[in-house]
Design a protein around this motif. Structure first.
Motif, mmCIF file in Angstrom:
data_model
loop_
_atom_site.group_PDB
_atom_site.id
_atom_site.type_symbol
_atom_site.label_atom_id
_atom_site.label_comp_id
_atom_site.label_asym_id
_atom_site.label_seq_id
_atom_site.Cartn_x
_atom_site.Cartn_y
_atom_site.Cartn_z
ATOM 1 N N GLU A 259 0.859 -1.192 0.000
ATOM 2 C CA GLU A 259 0.000 0.000 0.000
ATOM 3 C C GLU A 259 0.885 1.229 0.000
ATOM 4 O O GLU A 259 1.755 1.376 0.860
ATOM 5 N N ASP A 260 0.691 2.121 -0.990
ATOM 6 C CA ASP A 260 1.544 3.317 -1.076
ATOM 7 C C ASP A 260 1.046 4.442 -0.177
ATOM 8 O O ASP A 260 1.790 5.352 0.135
ATOM 9 N N ASP B 59 -2.782 -3.245 -2.855
ATOM 10 C CA ASP B 59 -3.531 -2.109 -3.378
ATOM 11 C C ASP B 59 -3.325 -2.094 -4.898
ATOM 12 O O ASP B 59 -2.209 -2.307 -5.365
ATOM 13 N N GLY C 120 -3.729 0.492 -6.984
ATOM 14 C CA GLY C 120 -3.153 1.743 -7.467
ATOM 15 C C GLY C 120 -1.820 2.031 -6.791
ATOM 16 O O GLY C 120 -1.786 2.626 -5.727
ATOM 17 N N LYS D 259 -12.333 -0.578 -1.024
ATOM 18 C CA LYS D 259 -12.138 0.561 -0.131
ATOM 19 C C LYS D 259 -13.335 1.495 -0.290
ATOM 20 O O LYS D 259 -13.800 1.677 -1.410
HETATM 21 CA CA CA Z 1 -2.770 3.533 -3.829
#
Ligand code: CA
Length: 229
Positions: A12-13, A56, A58, A105
């Motif tokens: 997860e960024d 995630d 993205g 999410k």
């Molecule tokens: Ca993301």
């Protein structure tokens, strides 16, 4: 196996969300490693051999689907996707790339933890043993292919058993229409999604207390089905 022995790789960024996830998982007794990029995720998955990967979709350096495919190339580890994307095509792409399930999410903590438990359970049970399903008053022995309801034996067709078996092997997790069709009908005798829908409908009539509002054979709109027990 106690939960503390399970290690989960969180990809997860978003720094805040990554921290929230790690705190939540650690509070539930899991160990956590974190990766904020796709590249890091692949390295961590190789070196730490996690029991589960949360990804995630993205990510800053590459699409989460590419990460899933890269990890799948060397590991059968359960992969659960975290996605803000609502497009069905995106979910199907991630599942086709090798993800086992996804959580949308914003997610609730109990839902995320339930998905994590389901994915870990499935991995532990991948010895091929078929479970006896208890769906309310209905009991189904998938190995013996017998089913009993409150009023006595229930008749299920071989194909209905195969559909149910495919869902039971992934209990608690999503199974795409494509996978269900391939596994139940076989790759060369593929049915279409309409054919599958009619089998699910028949199964619901036999197994669900209220077939119009299914509790066990749950539809994931446009994507597939999930067996909830
Ligand atoms: Ca993301």
């Amino acid at each position: 196996m106690t939960r503390a022995m399970f290690m989960i790789l969180v990809v997860e960024d978003d720094e805040v969300l990554g921290g929230v996830l790690a705190t939540l998982l650690e509070a539930s007794g899991y160990r956590c490693e974190r990766a904020a990029t796709g590249e890091r995720a692949i390295i961590e998955a190789r070196s730490h051999r996690p029991d589960l990967v949360l990804v995630d979709l993205g990510l800053p350096d590459r699409d989460g689907t590419q990460v899933i495919r890269a990890i799948r190339a060397f590991s059968p580890v359960p992969i659960v996707v975290l996605s803000a994307r609502t497009l069905e095509a995106e979910k199907i792409r991630a599942l086709d790339a090798g993800a086992d399930d996804y959580v949308m999410k914003p997610f609730s903590s109990p839902e995320l933890l339930a998905r994590v438990r389901a994915a870990l359970r499935r991995n532990v049970r991948s010895d091929g043993a078929l479970p006896v399903l208890q769906l309310g008053t209905v009991s189904i022995d998938l190995a013996k292919r017998t089913a009993t309801g409150a009023d006595g034996p229930l008749h299920l067709t071989p194909l209905e058993y195969r559909v149910l078996e495919c869902l039971a092997r992934n209990v608690g997790m999503i199974v795409t229409q494509k996978d269900l069709i391939t596994q139940a009908w076989g790759p060369e005798r593929a049915a279409d999604s309409r054919g599958l829908r009619s089998y699910i409908k028949m199964l619901r009539q036999k197994l669900e207390p209220d077939p119009g509002r299914p509790r066990y054979l749950v539809t994931e709109a446009g994507v597939g089905y999930r067996l909830c027990v």
